[in-house]
Design a protein around this motif. Structure first.
Motif, PDB file in Angstrom:
ATOM      1  N   LEU A 206       0.830  -1.199   0.000  1.00 39.13           N
ATOM      2  CA  LEU A 206       0.000   0.000   0.000  1.00 39.13           C
ATOM      3  C   LEU A 206       0.865   1.249   0.000  1.00 39.13           C
ATOM      4  O   LEU A 206       0.589   2.227  -0.683  1.00 39.13           O
ATOM      5  N   GLY A 209       2.253   1.921  -3.389  1.00 36.46           N
ATOM      6  CA  GLY A 209       1.228   2.482  -4.263  1.00 36.46           C
ATOM      7  C   GLY A 209       0.970   3.948  -3.954  1.00 36.46           C
ATOM      8  O   GLY A 209       0.889   4.792  -4.855  1.00 36.46           O
ATOM      9  N   ASP A 213       1.691   7.098  -6.425  1.00 33.73           N
ATOM     10  CA  ASP A 213       0.552   7.918  -6.772  1.00 33.73           C
ATOM     11  C   ASP A 213       0.843   9.397  -6.545  1.00 33.73           C
ATOM     12  O   ASP A 213       0.561  10.238  -7.382  1.00 33.73           O
ATOM     13  N   ARG A 216       3.099  11.820  -8.738  1.00 33.09           N
ATOM     14  CA  ARG A 216       2.585  12.475  -9.926  1.00 33.09           C
ATOM     15  C   ARG A 216       1.700  13.672  -9.577  1.00 33.09           C
ATOM     16  O   ARG A 216       1.157  14.311 -10.469  1.00 33.09           O
TER      17      ARG A 216
ATOM     18  N   GLU B   3      -7.428   2.167   0.262  1.00 33.40           N
ATOM     19  CA  GLU B   3      -6.139   2.317  -0.411  1.00 33.40           C
ATOM     20  C   GLU B   3      -6.038   3.746  -0.895  1.00 33.40           C
ATOM     21  O   GLU B   3      -6.921   4.246  -1.574  1.00 33.40           O
ATOM     22  N   PRO B   4      -4.976   4.432  -0.533  1.00 34.60           N
ATOM     23  CA  PRO B   4      -4.857   5.824  -0.948  1.00 34.60           C
ATOM     24  C   PRO B   4      -4.690   5.911  -2.456  1.00 34.60           C
ATOM     25  O   PRO B   4      -3.847   5.239  -3.028  1.00 34.60           O
ATOM     26  N   GLY B   5      -5.491   6.710  -3.069  1.00 35.06           N
ATOM     27  CA  GLY B   5      -5.365   6.935  -4.499  1.00 35.06           C
ATOM     28  C   GLY B   5      -5.588   5.668  -5.290  1.00 35.06           C
ATOM     29  O   GLY B   5      -6.330   4.786  -4.880  1.00 35.06           O
ATOM     30  N   GLY B   6      -4.946   5.564  -6.398  1.00 34.23           N
ATOM     31  CA  GLY B   6      -5.175   4.417  -7.262  1.00 34.23           C
ATOM     32  C   GLY B   6      -4.298   3.248  -6.906  1.00 34.23           C
ATOM     33  O   GLY B   6      -4.567   2.129  -7.295  1.00 34.23           O
ATOM     34  N   GLY B   7      -3.200   3.494  -6.173  1.00 35.71           N
ATOM     35  CA  GLY B   7      -2.303   2.406  -5.821  1.00 35.71           C
ATOM     36  C   GLY B   7      -1.681   1.791  -7.050  1.00 35.71           C
ATOM     37  O   GLY B   7      -1.499   2.455  -8.072  1.00 35.71           O
ATOM     38  N   ILE B   8      -1.393   0.529  -6.946  1.00 33.19           N
ATOM     39  CA  ILE B   8      -0.704  -0.163  -8.020  1.00 33.19           C
ATOM     40  C   ILE B   8      -1.510  -0.122  -9.313  1.00 33.19           C
ATOM     41  O   ILE B   8      -0.982   0.147 -10.382  1.00 33.19           O
ATOM     42  N   GLY B  10      -3.674   2.040 -10.295  1.00 28.13           N
ATOM     43  CA  GLY B  10      -3.664   3.362 -10.897  1.00 28.13           C
ATOM     44  C   GLY B  10      -2.418   3.562 -11.737  1.00 28.13           C
ATOM     45  O   GLY B  10      -2.468   4.032 -12.873  1.00 28.13           O
ATOM     46  N   GLU B  11      -1.315   3.137 -11.167  1.00 28.54           N
ATOM     47  CA  GLU B  11      -0.036   3.286 -11.845  1.00 28.54           C
ATOM     48  C   GLU B  11      -0.034   2.514 -13.155  1.00 28.54           C
ATOM     49  O   GLU B  11       0.380   3.022 -14.200  1.00 28.54           O
ATOM     50  N   SER B  14      -2.400   4.092 -15.858  1.00 29.10           N
ATOM     51  CA  SER B  14      -2.024   5.373 -16.420  1.00 29.10           C
ATOM     52  C   SER B  14      -0.845   5.231 -17.374  1.00 29.10           C
ATOM     53  O   SER B  14      -0.672   6.030 -18.267  1.00 29.10           O
ATOM     54  N   THR B  15      -0.016   4.200 -17.195  1.00 28.96           N
ATOM     55  CA  THR B  15       1.148   4.104 -18.060  1.00 28.96           C
ATOM     56  C   THR B  15       0.847   3.361 -19.349  1.00 28.96           C
ATOM     57  O   THR B  15       1.122   3.848 -20.433  1.00 28.96           O
ATOM     58  N   ASP B 341      -5.856  -9.727  -7.857  1.00 26.50           N
ATOM     59  CA  ASP B 341      -5.105  -8.525  -8.171  1.00 26.50           C
ATOM     60  C   ASP B 341      -5.220  -8.187  -9.652  1.00 26.50           C
ATOM     61  O   ASP B 341      -5.453  -7.051 -10.036  1.00 26.50           O
ATOM     62  N   ARG B 344      -8.686  -7.111 -10.601  1.00 26.10           N
ATOM     63  CA  ARG B 344      -8.978  -5.748 -10.175  1.00 26.10           C
ATOM     64  C   ARG B 344      -8.423  -4.760 -11.196  1.00 26.10           C
ATOM     65  O   ARG B 344      -9.048  -3.767 -11.526  1.00 26.10           O
ATOM     66  N   THR B 353      -8.948  -1.233  -1.913  1.00 26.66           N
ATOM     67  CA  THR B 353      -8.402  -2.532  -1.563  1.00 26.66           C
ATOM     68  C   THR B 353      -8.981  -2.915  -0.230  1.00 26.66           C
ATOM     69  O   THR B 353      -8.879  -2.165   0.728  1.00 26.66           O
TER      70      THR B 353
END
Lengths: 326, 355
Positions: A206, A209, A213, A216, B3-8, B10-11, B14-15, B341, B344, B353
């Motif tokens: 976590l 992540g 996050d 950016r 889970e803060p933001g998008g986490g894994i 999200g990453e 976006s890429t 995972d 998701r 999460t």
């Protein structure tokens, strides 16, 4: 702040009443009771059992028994354990400390390792160390607590380096204060590893992540554009913000730890609240079960409350005195 | 947990827009592993060489017998595989000696099993035996049925309750919503493991294996639906206001139809992911209960109840092969976690999460 605390504490009351009533109901549903096993014991006369039944309010309707338990509990008296013939408060008091020490140790280890590791693998994203640690994290997350406990116990048996049960050695009373602490730590090591592993793995992921996050985010770009050193950006801007959600998480983590501790205590032969609860359940020792559930829930709720307060200190955007919308 | 933001995920999104190859193959392997395990469970009577209760009284706590491949010229006469027999040399310490000069040939697809000894009077223990001389491998294979189906049944029930409560609370709103969410809060404030222990004690003795299974799975689902309900309620409150849902209502669709045709399908992405990630929790819960002697009881076996033997220092010290069910549990958990995972990433990129 004071008002917030008061409101939260008041909110806990109906929750606790709900939880305890539910558990009271459930334990009451259990077939047989403690007395039916006593009745099989020839050394106890039926009159004595009758006497005991009476003193435990046996046979009265359920709501009445619950109410009398509740009034007692409010006065700090959790009743008498039928199996141990000692007051529940004493029993829990003896065991609670061990569970608390274990949970707090696991929480500390989890945090002190997971956060730096999470930062490291986020910074080294895509490199070998990230891949290896991420995979290890996944393994740690998936490895069942009890299985890890068995593996470590086996290690302890094979090497003889670690004790295989108990919180202190037999000769604990005769040790000097310094060796007493060492002895406790020695006994604490394996259970703490077991408890910390699963929490650590998910926390590390976590954290990774969250940092990726935030890197950016606009304010981070601004900080970089200002010409701040990468270190400063990372520690003052990214990490500071990434940590906030984890403070809330710590409160919940306490609940998971309590449950995990119960299992680990039973598997690793530790004298804690969890193993006490298991014994109580097996013996249908109703007041002991109730007491353990009550104390367990109380710790959980207080943990969440503590986390909210800590979050308010860490994140100035949160105003606790504002009325909380759900 | 949040889970803060998008986490894994999200990453990843976006890429590249799609998960990188390593995640695909990990998920592929996990899927294959799970398929294999569920197939083994389904075919248990054929794959296991013995009935789970079959006792070889003369061979208690026998160590595993490694399989050997015979030399190709002997295949026609003796078969492909063989094991060396074990002879007990110390019945008190349960010590065995392997007789390397004698071969017990094994036969594939014989007597209605995958692999058995060619001579029915011989026996072989792939993973050793327990204190009553029961073949651990057979018990493991039969135990897979209980453990693996437990996860699925548990998730279906708890997600079912969670969806029902969540949809009603989110769609109806008002006092109903308040009431249901307070109930969820109580459920979530429960020290769940303690509570589960208390619940397990309620199970009356003398029930059949199937009844015990159903009771335990229902009890565990009963404790775990609240988390799902809260998430789904949150989703439904926003879905309810979406244009297509309002359009459906404006076109005269009734409440039930709107919910069933337009609201619930929109939560499916989350549901599938949550289900995959929640299955290990149920398998672990069952194992933990059975391990402590409160779950699945003899004569039925699950991976957890097999591990009960390991909850004893002497056994753990002398017969380490009894840890095999733990390896199975770990592999299953890992496979479901990897798969969840990946799912998701695909289905529910902005999800929370829940751990």
């Amino acid at each position: 702040m004071g008002l917030f605390l008061l409101r939260r504490l008041v909110q806990m009351v109906p929750l606790l009443i709900g939880i305890t009533f539910l558990s009271f109901l459930i334990v009451d549903l259990a077939p047989g009771d403690f007395f039916s096993s006593l009745a099989l014991n020839p050394s106890i006369s039926p009159e004595a059992i009758e006497q005991m039944k009476k003193s435990f309010g046996y046979g009265e309707p359920l709501p009445l028994r619950y109410l009398s338990w509740l009034t007692q509990a409010v006065h700090g008296d959790l009743g008498l354990s039928v199996a141990h013939r000692v007051s529940v408060t004493t029993l829990i008091g003896q065991r609670l400390l061990n569970t608390l020490i274990l949970s707090v140790a696991a929480l500390l280890v989890t945090w002190l390792l997971a956060i730096p590791l999470g930062v490291v693998i986020a910074v080294r994203r895509g490199q070998l160390s990230d891949k290896v640690l991420s995979l290890l994290g996944f393994l740690g997350m998936s490895l069942p607590n009890f299985f890890l406990a068995f593996l470590l116990l086996r290690l302890a048996l094979l090497t003889g380096w670690f004790p295989v049960g108990g919180s202190v050695s037999f000769d604990y009373e005769y040790l000097s204060p310094a060796t007493k602490i060492l002895d406790r730590l020695h006994h604490l090591l394996l259970p703490t590893i077991v408890l910390a592993t699963s929490g650590m793995a998910s926390l590390m992921r976590l954290m990774r992540g969250a940092i990726l996050d935030l890197q950016r985010a606009d304010f981070v770009r601004t900080a970089r554009a200002k010409g701040l050193a990468e270190r400063t950006v990372l520690f003052k801007h990214v990490l500071r913000n990434a940590l906030n959600p984890f403070i809330t998480l710590a409160g919940y983590e306490l609940g998971t730890l309590l449950g995990g501790a119960a299992l680990v205590e039973s598997v690793m032969n530790l004298q804690g609240l969890g193993s006490l609860m298991l014994e109580a359940v097996l013996a249908l020792d109703i007041y002991l079960v109730m007491g353990s559930v009550l104390i367990g829930s109380l710790m959980l709720l207080l943990g969440n409350l503590l986390a909210d307060v800590a979050l308010a200190f860490s994140d100035p955007r949160i105003d606790l005195s504002a009325s909380r919308t759900q | 947990m949040i889970e803060p933001g998008g986490g894994i995920e999200g990453e990843l999104l976006s890429t590249t827009g799609a998960p990188p190859a390593r995640w695909r193959w990990r998920a592929g392997i996990s899927g294959a592993v799970l398929l294999f395990l569920y197939t083994v469970a389904a075919l248990a009577p054929w794959i296991a060489p013995y009935e789970p209760g079959r006792q070889f009284r003369r061979s208690p706590n026998a160590p595993p017998m490694p399989l050997h491949v015979a030399a190709p010229q002997a295949w026609a006469s003796q078969g492909l595989l063989y094991v060396h027999p074990q002879r007990m040399v110390d019945s008190l310490r349960r010590r065995y000696e392997v007789d390397r000069d004698v071969r017990v040939p094994l036969a594939l697809f014989a007597r209605g099993h995958l692999l058995v000894t060619a001579d029915a009077s011989e026996h072989f223990f792939l993973l050793g035996s327990d204190a009553l001389g029961r073949d651990l491998f057979s018990r493991l294979v039969y135990g897979a049925r209980v453990s693996l189906s437990f996860g699925v049944v548990g998730v279906v029930i708890s997600l079912g309750i969670g969806t029902l409560v969540g949809v009603v609370a989110g769609y109806v709103g008002g006092r109903t919503d308040d009431l249901l969410m307070r109930l969820c809060e109580i459920m979530m404030a429960l020290p769940s493991f303690y509570f589960l222990l208390a619940l397990a004690a309620v199970i009356p003795p003398g029930l059949s294996s199937a009844q015990t299974f159903v009771l335990i799975v229902v009890l565990m689902s009963f404790i775990r639906w609240a988390g799902f309900a809260r998430v789904i309620r949150g989703m439904v409150t926003s879905i309810r206001e979406l244009e297509y849902v309002q359009a459906a209502r404006a076109l005269g669709a009734g409440r039930a139809r709107t919910i069933a045709r337009h609201v619930v399908p929109a939560t499916l992405g989350y549901t599938i992911v949550a289900a995959t990630l929640a299955i290990p929790g149920f398998i672990l819960g069952e194992s933990a209960l059975s391990l402590l002697g409160l779950g699945i009881q003899e004569p039925s076996t699950s991976w957890g109840s097999l591990l009960k033997d390991a909850n004893n220092l002497t056994n753990l010290d002398k017969y380490p092969w009894i840890l095999a069910p733990g390896v199975c549990i770990a592999i299953t958990t890992m496979a479901f976690n990897f798969l969840g995972d990946q799912l998701r990433d695909r289905l529910d990129p902005r999800a929370e999460t829940r751990s």
